[in-house]
Design an enzyme around this catalytic site. Structure first.
Site, PDB file in Angstrom:
ATOM      1  N   CYS A 159      15.084  29.253 -20.862  1.00 19.28           N
ATOM      2  CA  CYS A 159      13.989  28.300 -20.815  1.00 19.28           C
ATOM      3  C   CYS A 159      14.585  26.969 -20.369  1.00 19.28           C
ATOM      4  O   CYS A 159      15.773  26.906 -20.019  1.00 19.28           O
ATOM      5  CB  CYS A 159      13.234  28.201 -22.139  1.00 19.28           C
ATOM      6  SG  CYS A 159      14.168  27.511 -23.511  1.00 19.28           S
TER       7      CYS A 159
ATOM      8  N   CYS B 158       9.934  30.429 -19.613  1.00 17.89           N
ATOM      9  CA  CYS B 158       9.400  29.144 -19.198  1.00 17.89           C
ATOM     10  C   CYS B 158       9.057  29.222 -17.717  1.00 17.89           C
ATOM     11  O   CYS B 158       9.885  29.660 -16.911  1.00 17.89           O
ATOM     12  CB  CYS B 158      10.454  28.068 -19.471  1.00 17.89           C
ATOM     13  SG  CYS B 158      10.169  26.498 -18.667  1.00 17.89           S
TER      14      CYS B 158
ATOM     15  N   CYS C  51      15.790  29.536 -11.514  1.00 18.58           N
ATOM     16  CA  CYS C  51      16.803  30.457 -12.025  1.00 18.58           C
ATOM     17  C   CYS C  51      17.719  30.929 -10.893  1.00 18.58           C
ATOM     18  O   CYS C  51      17.247  31.419  -9.865  1.00 18.58           O
ATOM     19  CB  CYS C  51      16.127  31.663 -12.679  1.00 18.58           C
ATOM     20  SG  CYS C  51      17.289  32.851 -13.379  1.00 18.58           S
TER      21      CYS C  51
END
Length: 258
Positions: free
Chosen positions: A123, A197, A204
């Site tokens: 997250c 999230c 990412c």
């Protein structure tokens, strides 16, 4: 014309029997997704996909949440608990002997020698959702999986409400835990990378070894700064973690009920 007195198929059977809806259910069983992603995955026009999503939402099987990354977008989520109840009812409607019951937890011979899957929860701040997911999965599977969590912009400390709800409801002590930066995991390989999230999903990085990427679109409870919000978030994460277990250990019969 059906014979007099013959029961109609249960609603779940009628819904799931449609090819497009079954494909939507199958994709959402793996990860929360946006409409445009579902359109690409099932290969159908957006208006048709949206129509079938509305039917699934009307039945309570699928829900939608506004993206915290782009408020104009929404993530769709499949309620696996409701699906399990619907499947149980459908089996019992056909014959009492087909009433489904939760699977046991016994492991097949040799299961203890298989490689432990590695799971990374992500997250933004690594101060609430992802450390809660890490702790709740480790609580359920122990050393059978390697579990960690990190954030793209970690906070200085865990949110006190996150620490409190895990101690109060799950007897987990995170008082000594500190948020971890995603950069500290550079070079590590994971079997599963799970973002909790919407923002961190967009940033990412790629990990070596082609991990399975999953997304759980869960609002940040720190936005409400209320103990009840953290209670709700922990309960939702724990439900998702329970349904993750059979995915991590497909050769093992898992109990996914509370």
């Amino acid at each position: 014309m059906k014979p007099s007195g013959q029961a109609a198929p249960p609603p779940f059977v009628r819904l799931a029997a449609h090819e497009v809806r079954w494909r939507l259910l199958s994709e959402l069983a793996r990860s929360d997704l946006r409409v445009r992603e579902l359109v690409a995955l099932v290969g159908e026009p957006q208006n048709l996909v949206s129509y079938h999503l509305r039917l699934l939402r009307s039945a309570g099987l699928v829900s939608a949440r506004r993206s915290s990354f782009d408020g104009r977008d929404s993530y769709y989520h499949l309620d696996l608990e409701r699906c399990a109840d619907a499947l149980t009812a459908a089996g019992a409607a056909l014959h009492p002997a087909l009433r489904l019951s939760p699977a046991g937890t016994s492991e097949p011979p040799g299961a203890e020698t298989s490689k432990a899957p590695s799971v990374l929860f992500l997250c933004t701040g690594n101060s609430a959702r992802s450390p809660m997911a890490e702790a709740l999965l480790r609580r359920r599977v122990g050393s059978r999986a390697e579990v960690t969590s990190a954030g793209s912009h970690p906070k200085a400390r865990l949110h006190p409400h996150a620490v409190g709800v895990l101690r109060r409801r799950y007897a987990i002590d995170l008082s000594g835990r500190r948020p971890r930066h995603l950069d500290t995991l550079t070079g590590r390989r994971f079997d599963y990378v799970i973002s909790l999230c919407d923002k961190v999903r967009e940033v990412c990085p790629d990990f070596g070894g082609h991990p399975r990427r999953l997304h759980w679109s869960i609002p940040d409870p720190a936005g409400e700064d209320d103990c009840l919000a953290f209670d709700r978030t922990a309960a939702e994460i724990d439900t998702r973690v329970r349904h993750l277990q059979p995915v991590l250990f497909p050769a093992t019969r898992q109990e996914v009920r509370p």
